[in-house]
Design a protein around this motif. Structure first.
Motif, PDB file in Angstrom:
ATOM      1  N   ASN A  96       0.825  -1.180   0.020  1.00 16.03           N
ATOM      2  CA  ASN A  96       0.136   0.049   0.013  1.00 16.03           C
ATOM      3  C   ASN A  96       0.824   1.291   0.058  1.00 16.03           C
ATOM      4  OD1 ASN A  96      -1.559   2.214   1.488  1.00 16.03           O
ATOM      5  ND2 ASN A  96      -3.055   0.848   1.512  1.00 16.03           N
ATOM      6  N   THR A  97       0.512   2.154  -0.893  1.00 17.72           N
ATOM      7  CA  THR A  97       1.498   3.592  -0.848  1.00 17.72           C
ATOM      8  C   THR A  97       1.027   4.614  -0.170  1.00 17.72           C
ATOM      9  OG1 THR A  97       0.650   3.850  -3.236  1.00 17.72           O
ATOM     10  CG2 THR A  97       2.733   2.332  -3.113  1.00 17.72           C
ATOM     11  N   LEU A  98       0.045   4.632   0.587  1.00 10.92           N
ATOM     12  CA  LEU A  98      -0.576   5.667   1.135  1.00 10.92           C
ATOM     13  C   LEU A  98       0.658   6.440   1.882  1.00 10.92           C
ATOM     14  CD1 LEU A  98      -2.856   7.609   1.592  1.00 10.92           C
ATOM     15  CD2 LEU A  98      -3.298   5.869   3.532  1.00 10.92           C
ATOM     16  N   ASP A  99       1.527   5.511   2.868  1.00 15.32           N
ATOM     17  CA  ASP A  99       2.467   6.299   3.688  1.00 15.32           C
ATOM     18  C   ASP A  99       3.455   6.835   2.464  1.00 15.32           C
ATOM     19  OD1 ASP A  99       1.123   6.132   6.005  1.00 15.32           O
ATOM     20  OD2 ASP A  99       2.419   4.391   6.479  1.00 15.32           O
ATOM     21  N   ALA A 100       3.912   6.308   1.602  1.00 16.21           N
ATOM     22  CA  ALA A 100       4.846   6.664   0.741  1.00 16.21           C
ATOM     23  C   ALA A 100       4.449   8.047   0.004  1.00 16.21           C
ATOM     24  CB  ALA A 100       5.192   5.583  -0.327  1.00 16.21           C
ATOM     25  N   HIS A 101       3.155   8.007  -0.193  1.00 14.07           N
ATOM     26  CA  HIS A 101       2.593   9.349  -0.685  1.00 14.07           C
ATOM     27  C   HIS A 101       2.955  10.399   0.525  1.00 14.07           C
ATOM     28  CE1 HIS A 101       1.557   8.266  -4.791  1.00 14.07           C
ATOM     29  NE2 HIS A 101       0.712   7.374  -4.254  1.00 14.07           N
ATOM     30  N   ARG A 102       2.646  10.086   1.778  1.00  9.89           N
ATOM     31  CA  ARG A 102       2.660  11.004   2.567  1.00  9.89           C
ATOM     32  C   ARG A 102       4.160  11.515   2.789  1.00  9.89           C
ATOM     33  NH1 ARG A 102       0.689   8.159   7.725  1.00  9.89           N
ATOM     34  NH2 ARG A 102       0.300  10.269   8.666  1.00  9.89           N
ATOM     35  N   LEU A 103       5.013  10.797   2.437  1.00 11.79           N
ATOM     36  CA  LEU A 103       6.554  11.144   2.741  1.00 11.79           C
ATOM     37  C   LEU A 103       6.839  12.057   1.537  1.00 11.79           C
ATOM     38  CD1 LEU A 103       9.321  10.855   3.894  1.00 11.79           C
ATOM     39  CD2 LEU A 103       9.640   8.846   2.534  1.00 11.79           C
ATOM     40  N   ILE A 104       6.374  11.679   0.510  1.00 14.20           N
ATOM     41  CA  ILE A 104       6.583  12.659  -0.617  1.00 14.20           C
ATOM     42  C   ILE A 104       6.093  13.833  -0.467  1.00 14.20           C
ATOM     43  CG2 ILE A 104       5.982  12.901  -3.251  1.00 14.20           C
ATOM     44  CD1 ILE A 104       6.000   9.962  -3.574  1.00 14.20           C
ATOM     45  N   LEU A 105       4.893  14.235  -0.081  1.00 11.43           N
ATOM     46  CA  LEU A 105       4.257  15.232   0.537  1.00 11.43           C
ATOM     47  C   LEU A 105       5.033  16.214   1.242  1.00 11.43           C
ATOM     48  CD1 LEU A 105       2.028  17.366   0.326  1.00 11.43           C
ATOM     49  CD2 LEU A 105       0.789  15.800   2.078  1.00 11.43           C
ATOM     50  N   TRP A 106       5.524  15.373   2.326  1.00  8.74           N
ATOM     51  CA  TRP A 106       6.467  16.111   3.141  1.00  8.74           C
ATOM     52  C   TRP A 106       7.772  16.526   2.844  1.00  8.74           C
ATOM     53  CZ3 TRP A 106       4.979  11.508   6.721  1.00  8.74           C
ATOM     54  CH2 TRP A 106       3.726  11.600   7.453  1.00  8.74           C
ATOM     55  N   ALA A 107       8.268  15.639   2.051  1.00  6.32           N
ATOM     56  CA  ALA A 107       9.574  15.949   1.292  1.00  6.32           C
ATOM     57  C   ALA A 107       9.337  17.116   0.411  1.00  6.32           C
ATOM     58  CB  ALA A 107      10.079  14.739   0.418  1.00  6.32           C
ATOM     59  N   GLY A 108       8.061  17.313  -0.059  1.00  4.16           N
ATOM     60  CA  GLY A 108       7.972  18.642  -1.021  1.00  4.16           C
ATOM     61  C   GLY A 108       8.228  19.855  -0.036  1.00  4.16           C
TER      62      GLY A 108
END
Length: 210
Positions: A96-108
């Motif tokens: 599941n990539t929900l947490d990976a997308h959260r990390l991408i958001l915070w990285a931005g």
């Protein structure tokens, strides 16, 4: 400068290929005008949080071993042509990539989105790591210069869960049905893993070359 929004999922092989091809064009045109931002699209929004074995996922998604083999063959051919070396059949699990997308958001927010996106793709496709695992995500965060302890605290909470789901839904509402999808200047949609020479032409057209 021109905004280039990239809608993708870090477990999508075509997204990995599309990024590699875009990167090739940007290297060829280092004075490109793009400001790039990555956005969430979950290929499998109903995926269990623990993910599922890759073989089960492919069988469910493509209907048969033969159909899955044909799809994988096409992907591997495109990857090799792009200079990427990975083996889809070696990936043990689809997360599941929900947490990976959260990390991408915070990285931005912290200005390290390109590094995190690249690391997620590399971790999943090259290193065969489970990017649904929070330990893996914290390690990726640390490698990109983020505070891993802070990222872990965020992941253990519900920060931005709703925002990721809403952004995903918004892109679907705009008509995005597959990834990667690129939005140039938030006006023109460019779907799919386009070849590097297309991006070179786009950059040249924006610059008024030719």
């Amino acid at each position: 400068m021109i905004q280039l929004d990239v809608i993708s999922d870090p477990i999508c092989p075509w997204c990995y290929i599309g990024k590699a091809r875009l990167d090739q064009a940007l290297m060829e045109r280092p004075a490109h005008p793009f400001v790039i931002e990555w956005h969430p699209f979950q290929l499998n929004p109903e995926m269990p949080r623990a993910g599922i074995p890759r073989k089960d996922y492919y069988r469910n998604k493509f209907g048969s071993r033969e159909a899955a083999a044909e799809v994988v063959s096409n992907i591997m051919e495109a990857a090799a042509e792009t200079g990427l070396d990975f083996d889809l059949s070696a990936i043990p699990r689809v997360p599941n990539t929900l947490d990976a997308h959260r990390l991408i958001l915070w990285a931005g927010v912290e200005g390290v989105q390109p590094a995190v996106v690249s690391a997620l793709f590399h971790a999943y496709f090259q290193d065969l790591r489970d990017i649904g695992d929070r330990d893996v995500l914290c390690d990726i965060a640390d490698g990109a210069g983020l505070d891993a302890a802070m990222i872990r605290r965020l992941l253990e909470g519900e920060s931005d869960l709703k925002l990721i789901v809403e952004r995903d839904a918004a892109f679907r509402g705009m008509g995005v049905t597959g990834v990667p999808t690129f939005l140039v200047d938030r006006k023109q949609a460019v779907p799919g893993a386009q070849p590097a020479d297309l991006w070179v032409r786009v950059i040249d057209e924006i610059a008024g070359v030719g």
